[in-house]
Design a protein around this motif. Structure first.
Motif, PDB file in Angstrom:
ATOM      1  N   CYS A   1     -59.251  64.534  -0.697  1.00  0.00           N
ATOM      2  CA  CYS A   1     -58.586  64.276  -1.978  1.00  0.00           C
ATOM      3  C   CYS A   1     -59.337  64.872  -3.168  1.00  0.00           C
ATOM      4  N   ARG A   2     -60.641  65.048  -3.016  1.00  0.00           N
ATOM      5  CA  ARG A   2     -61.402  65.647  -4.117  1.00  0.00           C
ATOM      6  C   ARG A   2     -61.467  67.158  -3.928  1.00  0.00           C
ATOM      7  N   PRO A   3     -61.556  67.905  -4.995  1.00  0.00           N
ATOM      8  CA  PRO A   3     -61.706  69.349  -4.824  1.00  0.00           C
ATOM      9  C   PRO A   3     -63.072  69.678  -4.216  1.00  0.00           C
TER      10      PRO A   3
ATOM     11  N   GLU B   1     -63.257  78.349  -1.105  1.00  0.00           N
ATOM     12  CA  GLU B   1     -62.867  76.934  -1.216  1.00  0.00           C
ATOM     13  C   GLU B   1     -61.795  76.598  -0.183  1.00  0.00           C
ATOM     14  N   ALA B   2     -62.045  77.031   1.041  1.00  0.00           N
ATOM     15  CA  ALA B   2     -61.063  76.814   2.098  1.00  0.00           C
ATOM     16  C   ALA B   2     -61.653  75.973   3.229  1.00  0.00           C
TER      17      ALA B   2
ATOM     18  N   ARG C   1     -74.128  76.765  -3.892  1.00  0.00           N
ATOM     19  CA  ARG C   1     -73.133  77.741  -4.357  1.00  0.00           C
ATOM     20  C   ARG C   1     -71.699  77.285  -4.110  1.00  0.00           C
ATOM     21  N   ALA C   2     -71.557  76.282  -3.258  1.00  0.00           N
ATOM     22  CA  ALA C   2     -70.201  75.829  -2.925  1.00  0.00           C
ATOM     23  C   ALA C   2     -69.732  74.776  -3.916  1.00  0.00           C
ATOM     24  N   LYS C   3     -68.419  74.630  -3.982  1.00  0.00           N
ATOM     25  CA  LYS C   3     -67.889  73.522  -4.769  1.00  0.00           C
ATOM     26  C   LYS C   3     -67.970  72.283  -3.894  1.00  0.00           C
ATOM     27  N   LEU C   4     -68.622  71.225  -4.394  1.00  0.00           N
ATOM     28  CA  LEU C   4     -68.921  70.065  -3.547  1.00  0.00           C
ATOM     29  C   LEU C   4     -68.048  68.854  -3.879  1.00  0.00           C
TER      30      LEU C   4
END
Ligand code: ADP
Ligand code: ZN
Length: 682
Positions: A59-61, A110-111, A134-137
């Protein structure tokens, strides 16, 4: 998560996971984490902890990073998630270069929804900075969080480094999860993982689908085989303390026709991995193992956990038995408890190199376990009380509660027994004391002049077996204990005094004289797994599942749980819509397997209406020998099957006779005292 228009937790639960409603505090915890809060989640094994981070991650990005100590466990979870269409991956020492490339790409795009990684890898500076930072967490989930606590029973120093996550990623929520944590361990987790401002969610630790049964040890082999008869066709774990025992018992079970294997830490890594895979992927498979067989196991349909030796404390016992029945189906935890075992455990503690403070903790923990084993108090209540939980819903699923009706006043026999222990000088084991009570003339009795003690021959009203039960009970309830010298002699405890003085009554179950008949009748499974009769449709579905699993190289349960198959077999859905309401069927599984499942159900329905039912066939056969004289061969079959535990109804069907005829013959052959007793085994 871009595949759902509204990433609402309840929608994710039904569409992705195929479940109707949240359990316990799941929803509250999930919403708390989605909102960015830290949390400590305490739930018993099988409670449903994983959803508490999996759904927020969806549910979170960004990606949810899951810290997990065991590679085998990771792989299974990733597999199960992928089966549901969740984009999950594990990064560990077994990952190939291509896999790693794919993960890095997915992170950049972001996959990826969930990434599983071991703590030591996560905290490597290069990994943390080049990959994670570096990733969106979306969040960090720290599984088996009790490993950070030194008071807990499974401390892992690499967990301490996880504290740094708080400082390095202050904006990313952290969820710690564990199935075992007493108050002190909880506090340590909160503090060491810096779950500042975090909420603690504590579920009931009750496992209502597990029957707890603790029996005095009479003979491991016979007791185990008898126990396994109640679980025909089921998977389970048999725990032994010694490596050698695992091999011996695995051999025994194989010789008896079970699909069993041994597992212990002395085996090489390859054989261990193979054994694990075998356990995860096969049906009706029994692991005979030391406690090295543990945390990596995530098989939901483990129907029993049997301890042939005592565990070392309550935490260990609860965690080990907790591996049964993760799928919520009836399961059994069975423990044999003998006096010799207690002596061994004490010796282990005293002889260990551990510092005195640690020994003191272990001694105290052993005492707490012994109190539970000895007490004639509901096992569930005692276990939950240990974890600080008040009495749960009424229990009808432990040996004490189930057998309560069968208790009788055994004060007099107990006084005789205790008195005989005393008169013979508190230095002999139960076997000798019983010989004295029975007035036997053994060499030992003559040697020690025990014909002259006042208790000699005063116990002839009970059989040796019955005295055994009294002795076991005395031991189990702490009226006697083994002598400190370790030779197995019994001494009276303070608790014996009021009983000897006649101030305290003793209630227990004394086995009947003709013990075999009675005892068998009483052990018909209250929810034993053999009771879960599965029909041909279930079997067909199971075969289909196995084909799919083989083709995909995954464990069968990652495709469908047993419970899912059971519901399909019961519901016999005719449409995809009906099927979508079955437990564990989400959108992806419906799409992937739905049509084939409906086809199987349909074929089965057609076949069933075309041929006479199996029951009708049986009824036809059952008249075959009615009224005919018994042959020696039939008698032999009857004897054997009765010994194996078959009931009157089954025997009637097998031998083609009426139940009355079977009952009469059982009496005639002396297998039961009267027809009444025969009928007790339906
Ligand atoms: P554990 O707490 O041991 O990690 P899991 O998260 O593996 O437990 O969950 C145990 C089982 O219960 C899994 O098969 C899971 O899919 C199932 N489960 C979890 N939550 C629910 C729910 N709300 N409804 C139905 N089944 C659930
Ligand atoms: Zn109970």
């Amino acid at each position: 998560m871009n595949r759902l228009e509204t990433p609402d937790p309840a929608t994710v639960l039904t569409r992705i996971f195929g479940y109707e409603s949240f359990r316990s505090f799941q929803e509250e915890a999930i919403r708390h984490v989605i909102a960015g809060g830290n949390a400590l989640i305490l739930m018993p094994t099988g409670g449903g902890k994983s959803l508490c981070y999996q759904i927020p991650a969806l549910c979170r990005p960004g990606v949810g990073v899951v810290v997990s100590p065991l590679i085998a466990l990771m792989q299974d979870q990733v597999e199960a998630l992928r089966q549901r269409g969740v984009r999950a991956a594990a990064w560990n020492s077994a990952s190939s270069d291509e896999e790693i490339d794919r993960i890095v790409e997915a992170l950049a795009a972001e996959a990826l929804d969930l990434l599983y990684v071991a703590p030591e890898r996560l905290m490597m500076p290069a990994f943390l900075e080049r990959v994670i930072a570096r990733a969106k967490l979306a969040l960090f989930a720290i599984d088996e969080a009790h490993c950070v606590s030194e008071w807990g029973h499974d401390f892992r120093p690499e967990y301490l480094q996880l504290a740094a996550l708080a400082e390095r990623f202050p904006a990313v929520p952290r969820v710690a999860l564990t199935a075992t944590a007493d108050l002190r361990t909880r506090a340590e987790i909160m503090e060491r993982l810096h779950l500042d401002g975090g909420r603690m969610f504590v579920a009931s630790f009750d496992r209502p689908n597990i029957v707890y049964r603790i029996e005095p040890l009479r003979g491991r082999e016979t007791q185990l085989l008898e126990f396994l008869k109640r679980h025909a066709g089921a998977s389970g774990i048999v725990y032994c303390r010694a490596r050698k025992s695992t091999e011996e018992f695995a051999e025994l079970l194989e010789a008896e026709g079970y699909n069993a294997f041994a597992y212990h830490a002395g085996m090489d890594a390859r054989s261990r991995r193979k054994a694990l895979e075998r356990f995860q992927s096969e049906d009706a498979v029994i692991a005979v193992a030391t406690i090295a067989f543990g945390m990596g196991i995530d098989k939901p349909d483990v129907r029993f956990v049997a301890h042939l030796d005592m565990p070392k404390n309550v935490e260990a016992y609860y965690q080990e038995t907790g591996r049964a029945g993760r799928d919520g189906q009836p399961s059994e935890a069975y423990l044999l408890y003998g006096a010799g075992d207690e002596v061994t455990l004490r010796r282990f503690i005293e002889q260990s190199e551990a510092p005195e403070a640690r020994k003191a903790i272990e001694r105290a923990k052993l005492e707490q376990l012994l109190r539970i084993l000895r007490a004639s108090r509901c096992r569930r209540e005692a276990l939950l009380a240990y974890f600080g939980e008040a009495k749960p819903a009424p229990c009808a699923a432990c040996d004490i509660c189930l057998d309560r009706g069968a208790m009788e006043d055994a004060t007099e026999p107990m006084r005789k027994f205790l008195s005989c222990v005393f008169r013979t000088g508190e230095r002999f084991g139960a076997a000798h004391v019983i010989d004295v009570l029975l007035g036997n003339t053994t060499e030992k009795i003559i040697q020690f002049g025990h014909v002259t003690v006042s208790t000699y021959g005063i116990g002839q009203e009970l059989s040796k077996k019955q005295w055994r039960a009294v002795a076991d009970h005395a031991h189990a309830t702490g009226l006697v204990r083994p002598h400190d010298n370790g030779f197995g002699g019994l001494v009276l405890t303070d608790a014996a005094r009021p009983v000897l003085r006649g101030e305290q009554r003793v209630m227990m179950k004394i086995p009947a004289q003709r013990e075999r008949v009675k005892r068998r009748a009483a052990t018909v499974p209250p929810g034993g797994s053999a009771a879960l009769a599965h029909g041909p449709l279930f079997d067909a579905l199971r075969a289909y599942r196995l084909d799919l699993a083989r083709a995909a190289g995954v464990a069968p349960y990652t495709i469908f749980h047993d419970r899912t198959l059971e519901e399909i077999a019961a519901l016999k859905p005719a449409t995809l819509d009906m099927l979508s309401h079955v437990y564990g069927i989400g959108v992806l599984k419906l799409e992937k397997y739905g049509p084939a499942v409906l086809e199987i159900v349909k074929r089965h329905r057609d076949a069933a209406s075309a041929r006479p039912s199996a029951d009708a066939n049986l009824a036809g056969a059952s008249a075959a020998n009615l009224g005919k004289p018994w042959t020696a061969q039939q008698d032999q079959v009857l004897r054997r099957r009765w010994d194996e535990g078959a009931g009157v109804a089954a025997l009637a069907a097998e031998l083609g006779r009426g139940s009355g005829g079977i009952e009469a013959r059982l009496v005639r052959l002396g297998l039961v005292p009267d027809r009444e007793t025969a009928r007790m085994r339906p």
